[in-house]
Motif scaffolding. Structure first.
Motif, PDB file in Angstrom:
ATOM      1  N   ALA A 263       0.810  -1.228   0.296  1.00  0.00           N
ATOM      2  CA  ALA A 263       0.097   0.132  -0.014  1.00  0.00           C
ATOM      3  C   ALA A 263       0.709   1.135  -0.081  1.00  0.00           C
ATOM      4  CB  ALA A 263      -0.913  -0.005   1.260  1.00  0.00           C
ATOM      5  N   ALA A 264       1.941   1.259   0.894  1.00  0.00           N
ATOM      6  CA  ALA A 264       2.852   2.364   0.754  1.00  0.00           C
ATOM      7  C   ALA A 264       3.556   2.645  -0.554  1.00  0.00           C
ATOM      8  CB  ALA A 264       3.770   2.265   2.096  1.00  0.00           C
ATOM      9  N   LEU A 265       3.901   1.510  -1.355  1.00  0.00           N
ATOM     10  CA  LEU A 265       4.571   1.642  -2.528  1.00  0.00           C
ATOM     11  C   LEU A 265       3.488   2.008  -3.495  1.00  0.00           C
ATOM     12  CD1 LEU A 265       7.044  -1.409  -2.738  1.00  0.00           C
ATOM     13  CD2 LEU A 265       7.680   1.087  -2.741  1.00  0.00           C
ATOM     14  N   ASP A 266       2.485   1.906  -3.563  1.00  0.00           N
ATOM     15  CA  ASP A 266       1.219   1.951  -4.569  1.00  0.00           C
ATOM     16  C   ASP A 266       1.711   3.160  -5.589  1.00  0.00           C
ATOM     17  OD1 ASP A 266      -0.918   1.537  -6.493  1.00  0.00           O
ATOM     18  OD2 ASP A 266      -2.117   2.776  -4.667  1.00  0.00           O
ATOM     19  N   GLY A 267       1.323   4.172  -4.953  1.00  0.00           N
ATOM     20  CA  GLY A 267       1.529   5.489  -5.728  1.00  0.00           C
ATOM     21  C   GLY A 267       2.731   5.703  -6.405  1.00  0.00           C
ATOM     22  N   ALA A 268       3.798   5.544  -5.928  1.00  0.00           N
ATOM     23  CA  ALA A 268       5.372   6.022  -6.003  1.00  0.00           C
ATOM     24  C   ALA A 268       5.552   4.923  -7.133  1.00  0.00           C
ATOM     25  CB  ALA A 268       6.190   5.768  -4.713  1.00  0.00           C
ATOM     26  N   VAL A 269       5.250   3.598  -7.309  1.00  0.00           N
ATOM     27  CA  VAL A 269       6.042   2.833  -8.334  1.00  0.00           C
ATOM     28  C   VAL A 269       5.585   3.338  -9.554  1.00  0.00           C
ATOM     29  CG1 VAL A 269       6.526   0.910  -6.550  1.00  0.00           C
ATOM     30  CG2 VAL A 269       4.347   1.257  -7.868  1.00  0.00           C
ATOM     31  N   LEU A 270       4.273   3.512  -9.807  1.00  0.00           N
ATOM     32  CA  LEU A 270       4.021   3.748 -10.966  1.00  0.00           C
ATOM     33  C   LEU A 270       4.623   5.106 -11.872  1.00  0.00           C
ATOM     34  CD1 LEU A 270      -0.058   2.943 -10.887  1.00  0.00           C
ATOM     35  CD2 LEU A 270       1.844   1.682 -12.269  1.00  0.00           C
ATOM     36  N   GLY A 271       4.813   5.979 -10.936  1.00  0.00           N
ATOM     37  CA  GLY A 271       5.348   7.185 -11.753  1.00  0.00           C
ATOM     38  C   GLY A 271       6.815   7.373 -11.554  1.00  0.00           C
ATOM     39  N   ALA A 272       7.491   6.520 -10.987  1.00  0.00           N
ATOM     40  CA  ALA A 272       8.904   6.509 -11.133  1.00  0.00           C
ATOM     41  C   ALA A 272       9.818   5.668 -12.144  1.00  0.00           C
ATOM     42  CB  ALA A 272       9.384   5.858  -9.830  1.00  0.00           C
ATOM     43  N   ASP A 273      10.965   5.958 -12.510  1.00  0.00           N
ATOM     44  CA  ASP A 273      11.781   5.227 -13.644  1.00  0.00           C
ATOM     45  C   ASP A 273      12.274   4.228 -12.768  1.00  0.00           C
ATOM     46  OD1 ASP A 273      14.022   6.191 -12.142  1.00  0.00           O
ATOM     47  OD2 ASP A 273      14.295   7.830 -13.586  1.00  0.00           O
ATOM     48  N   ARG A 274      13.004   3.209 -13.505  1.00  0.00           N
ATOM     49  CA  ARG A 274      13.393   2.082 -12.975  1.00  0.00           C
ATOM     50  C   ARG A 274      14.308   2.347 -11.480  1.00  0.00           C
ATOM     51  NH1 ARG A 274      16.599  -0.704 -14.803  1.00  0.00           N
ATOM     52  NH2 ARG A 274      17.528   0.235 -16.675  1.00  0.00           N
ATOM     53  N   THR A 275      15.359   3.217 -11.956  1.00  0.00           N
ATOM     54  CA  THR A 275      16.319   3.490 -10.711  1.00  0.00           C
ATOM     55  C   THR A 275      15.580   4.072  -9.614  1.00  0.00           C
ATOM     56  OG1 THR A 275      17.126   5.725 -11.912  1.00  0.00           O
ATOM     57  CG2 THR A 275      18.009   3.884 -12.493  1.00  0.00           C
ATOM     58  N   ARG A 276      14.814   4.961  -9.831  1.00  0.00           N
ATOM     59  CA  ARG A 276      14.142   5.643  -8.484  1.00  0.00           C
ATOM     60  C   ARG A 276      13.327   4.507  -8.118  1.00  0.00           C
ATOM     61  NH1 ARG A 276      13.858   8.240  -4.351  1.00  0.00           N
ATOM     62  NH2 ARG A 276      11.982   9.148  -3.714  1.00  0.00           N
ATOM     63  N   ARG A 277      12.610   3.928  -8.733  1.00  0.00           N
ATOM     64  CA  ARG A 277      11.741   2.691  -8.206  1.00  0.00           C
ATOM     65  C   ARG A 277      12.629   1.567  -7.456  1.00  0.00           C
ATOM     66  NH1 ARG A 277       8.663  -1.150 -12.372  1.00  0.00           N
ATOM     67  NH2 ARG A 277      10.547  -2.356 -12.309  1.00  0.00           N
ATOM     68  N   ALA A 278      13.984   1.475  -7.887  1.00  0.00           N
ATOM     69  CA  ALA A 278      14.570   0.566  -7.090  1.00  0.00           C
ATOM     70  C   ALA A 278      14.857   1.151  -5.779  1.00  0.00           C
ATOM     71  CB  ALA A 278      15.914   0.229  -7.735  1.00  0.00           C
ATOM     72  N   VAL A 279      14.978   2.332  -5.475  1.00  0.00           N
ATOM     73  CA  VAL A 279      15.638   2.995  -4.275  1.00  0.00           C
ATOM     74  C   VAL A 279      14.283   2.960  -3.394  1.00  0.00           C
ATOM     75  CG1 VAL A 279      16.095   5.062  -3.025  1.00  0.00           C
ATOM     76  CG2 VAL A 279      17.122   4.479  -5.274  1.00  0.00           C
ATOM     77  N   LEU A 280      12.700   3.258  -4.084  1.00  0.00           N
ATOM     78  CA  LEU A 280      11.686   3.155  -3.327  1.00  0.00           C
ATOM     79  C   LEU A 280      11.369   1.833  -2.773  1.00  0.00           C
ATOM     80  CD1 LEU A 280       9.717   5.595  -5.475  1.00  0.00           C
ATOM     81  CD2 LEU A 280      10.344   6.235  -3.186  1.00  0.00           C
ATOM     82  N   LEU A 281      11.843   0.859  -3.586  1.00  0.00           N
ATOM     83  CA  LEU A 281      11.556  -0.512  -3.101  1.00  0.00           C
ATOM     84  C   LEU A 281      12.573  -1.104  -1.971  1.00  0.00           C
ATOM     85  CD1 LEU A 281       9.930  -3.315  -3.635  1.00  0.00           C
ATOM     86  CD2 LEU A 281      11.660  -3.721  -5.590  1.00  0.00           C
ATOM     87  N   ALA A 282      13.810  -0.540  -2.160  1.00  0.00           N
ATOM     88  CA  ALA A 282      14.996  -0.831  -1.207  1.00  0.00           C
ATOM     89  C   ALA A 282      14.278  -0.424   0.006  1.00  0.00           C
ATOM     90  CB  ALA A 282      16.005  -0.420  -1.651  1.00  0.00           C
ATOM     91  N   ASP A 283      14.001   0.878   0.179  1.00  0.00           N
ATOM     92  CA  ASP A 283      13.696   1.581   1.210  1.00  0.00           C
ATOM     93  C   ASP A 283      12.305   1.023   2.169  1.00  0.00           C
ATOM     94  OD1 ASP A 283      15.548   3.510   0.905  1.00  0.00           O
ATOM     95  OD2 ASP A 283      14.266   4.877   0.179  1.00  0.00           O
ATOM     96  N   ALA A 284      11.335   0.490   1.193  1.00  0.00           N
ATOM     97  CA  ALA A 284      10.286  -0.257   1.759  1.00  0.00           C
ATOM     98  C   ALA A 284      10.512  -1.701   2.305  1.00  0.00           C
ATOM     99  CB  ALA A 284       9.176  -0.168   0.822  1.00  0.00           C
ATOM    100  N   LEU A 285      11.617  -2.181   1.645  1.00  0.00           N
ATOM    101  CA  LEU A 285      11.668  -3.637   1.933  1.00  0.00           C
ATOM    102  C   LEU A 285      12.924  -3.731   2.857  1.00  0.00           C
ATOM    103  CD1 LEU A 285      11.794  -5.270  -1.648  1.00  0.00           C
ATOM    104  CD2 LEU A 285       9.735  -5.190   0.299  1.00  0.00           C
ATOM    105  N   ARG A 286      13.402  -2.848   3.437  1.00  0.00           N
ATOM    106  CA  ARG A 286      14.316  -2.739   4.474  1.00  0.00           C
ATOM    107  C   ARG A 286      14.087  -3.720   5.786  1.00  0.00           C
ATOM    108  NH1 ARG A 286      18.865   1.318   5.561  1.00  0.00           N
ATOM    109  NH2 ARG A 286      17.690   2.550   4.335  1.00  0.00           N
TER     110      ARG A 286
END
Length: 548
Positions: A263-286
């Protein structure tokens, strides 16, 4: 709307084939999932077993509802007549890091797999119970090939797998089995036949339950008659997350907080390029937890009516306590320290990181929540699924012995009001709709994906990477599952070969240390999924997906 085709994905070809044979015989998603779960208890005993526990998520296409069942293990000691002896410490190497575990009779918790299978069949089954169990009896009688990926896991788990009766199955010629050799547990076919003929009660108040108590107490464990007699499958509140313009449903209280993470990732992943998405995902999965090997397995099934059943089970490491003459290895869940959250009294349900999911394409809506409640586990008599079919209904079973396949919680919640299945948003039955509203499903509802994963703290990681691949990048499930992953532990991103260099550079720029693994590895979890564009098992664990 295109329907999701019927199929199954699992961690072993024989497991998948067992479920597929039940679908081909007219069985429901629940029938096929139960057959596959029990088959995995013969074919994937490095990861699971009849004396383990698990969770299931079921999607009812006709009524467009989602239900979550908890048949995970419970804390023993209700009898109050035994003080358990200390557990036995063992060290398992994960990569190059030794990880402490504890095994022995005092590590054995109250099992739930057979009760969970009974509950799934009782509620949503269609074929007779005996027909659904038949493939597992056959596999247990003849054995099946050990995939290379699971042979690799066996080498790591050997200190817990080889004591007592383990050696005759895992090292029958004085050495550990290699990939491609036949794994066979002497006596397991007898246990499966008892389950077929007497139902799940045999493992609680019947002969297998009595043998279990004797074996555990002989080794100093606390498991007693009251623990087994009082065990119940629970129906859980269902969590919901919007994710990539879809709706994800699963249990909302797993230790990984999977639904909240998505749920926290929902809005962010659609609007981000792959490199930004990787950082968002890493932060969420820490992940700050002690890393465990993740000895679990998952099964995902969709039937021709569009119903889905996703089941994740585990044995823990394995206690090194076996039921004599029955080939059943007992769980070691009380020796899994990260699952002991706070004080758990006898009878309390342990929590887990497992989180089987279903994904639908409906409009936004809130999922119903409620208290955990008991679920019937009966498998016979009038009114039960399969009761209208003759007892001698035959199911043709093809046992897979080789690599070729057809292409064809802190503590348990107080029991309260029964938790209703969660209405899928847009069905006319969600919270806030009139109770008498009729559901309005399409020809097969609107199921997009049935997906689950194994791998302890990497379960959430495997699910997130798979969902991104299917829902955001448009990959089929097989390709999405096989794609390289990264998993974050504290400040380190562990990456499989194949994670793009620019994504790793972005993670490094964000402050993560990068640890490159030499190969795709069991450590990164094992996903299995059935979706509109295919079915896929995880190559990291020898998995496969097959369409009906």
């Amino acid at each position: 709307m295109t329907a999701t085709p019927a199929g199954i994905a699992a961690g072993h070809p024989a497991t998948a084939q067992a479920g597929l044979s039940i679908l081909a015989a007219g069985g429901s998603a629940a029938d096929a999932a139960v057959a596959a779960v029990l088959a995995s208890c013969a074919a994937e005993t490095v990861l699971t077993g009849l004396a383990g526990g698990g969770f299931a998520t079921y999607y009812d296409a006709e009524h467009r509802t989602v239900t979550c069942l908890d048949f995970f293990v419970a804390v023993p000691g209700l009898d109050g007549d035994v003080t358990p002896t200390p557990m036995t410490p063992v060290s398992i190497t994960l990569g190059s890091v030794p990880i402490p575990y504890e095994i022995g009779a005092s590590s054995v918790a109250v099992p739930g797999v057979t009760a969970g299978c009974g509950a799934l069949h009782s509620r949503w089954g269609r074929l007779p119970w005996s027909s659904v169990v038949a493939p597992a009896v056959d596999l247990a009688r003849h054995g099946t090939e050990l995939p290379a990926a699971q042979a690799h896991t066996l080498r790591a788990l050997a200190p817990a797998m080889l004591p007592a009766d383990g050696a005759q199955a895992y090292a029958p010629r004085g050495r550990l089995l290699d990939g491609g050799e036949v794994l066979h547990h002497p006596g397991l076919d007898k246990a499966m036949a008892i389950l077929r003929d007497e139902g799940p009660d045999a493992f609680y108040t019947g002969p297998v339950g009595h043998t279990m108590i004797d074996a555990v107490r002989a080794g100093g464990g606390a498991l007693g008659p009251a623990d087994l007699a009082e065990y119940r499958v629970l129906e859980l509140p269902v969590g919901h997350a919007g994710f990539a313009d879809a709706h994800v449903y699963g249990r909302g209280d797993d230790l990984n907080h999977t639904i909240d993470t998505l749920a926290a990732l929902d809005g962010a992943v659609l609007g981000a390029d792959r490199t930004r998405r990787a950082v968002l995902l890493a932060d969420a999965l820490r992940d700050h937890a002690l890393q465990r090997l993740g000895d679990t397995t998952n099964i995902s099934v969709v039937d021709p009516d569009g119903n889905a059943c996703v089941v994740t089970t585990t044995l823990g490491l394995g206690s090194a306590v076996w039921l004599p003459g029955l080939g059943v290895h007992l769980n070691s869940m009380l020796g899994e320290g990260e699952l002991i959250i706070g004080a758990l009294p006898p009878g309390a349900r342990m929590n887990s990181m497992m989180c089987p999911l279903v994904v639908t394409a409906t409009e936004a809506g809130r999922a119903h929540t409620g208290a955990a409640a008991e679920v019937p586990t009966g498998t016979g008599s009038a009114g039960q699924p399969g009761a209208g079919l003759p007892d001698d209904t035959r199911v043709e079973v093809s046992t897979v012995l080789g690599p070729d396949q057809p292409t064809a919680r802190e503590s348990v919640a107080e029991l309260g009001d029964v938790t209703a299945p969660v209405p899928v948003p847009g069905s006319g039955t969600e919270a806030g709709s009139a109770a008498e509203s009729s559901p309005a499903p399409g020809p097969h509802g609107d199921l997009l994906l049935a997906v689950g994963a194994a791998g302890a703290s990497r379960i959430r990681t495997a699910l997130a990477h798979t969902l991104l691949g299917v829902l955001v990048d448009g990959l089929d499930p097989e390709t999405a599952i096989a794609r390289a992953r990264f998993h974050v532990v504290a400040g380190t991103a562990h990456a499989e070969p194949g994670v793009p260099d620019d994504e790793l550079a972005a993670l490094a720029d964000a402050g993560y240390q990068i640890h490159r693994w030499p190969d795709l590895d069991h450590y990164f979890g094992g996903a299995s999924a059935v979706g509109r564009t295919g079915a896929g098992g995880d190559p990291r664990r020898g998995g496969i997906g097959i369409h009906l």
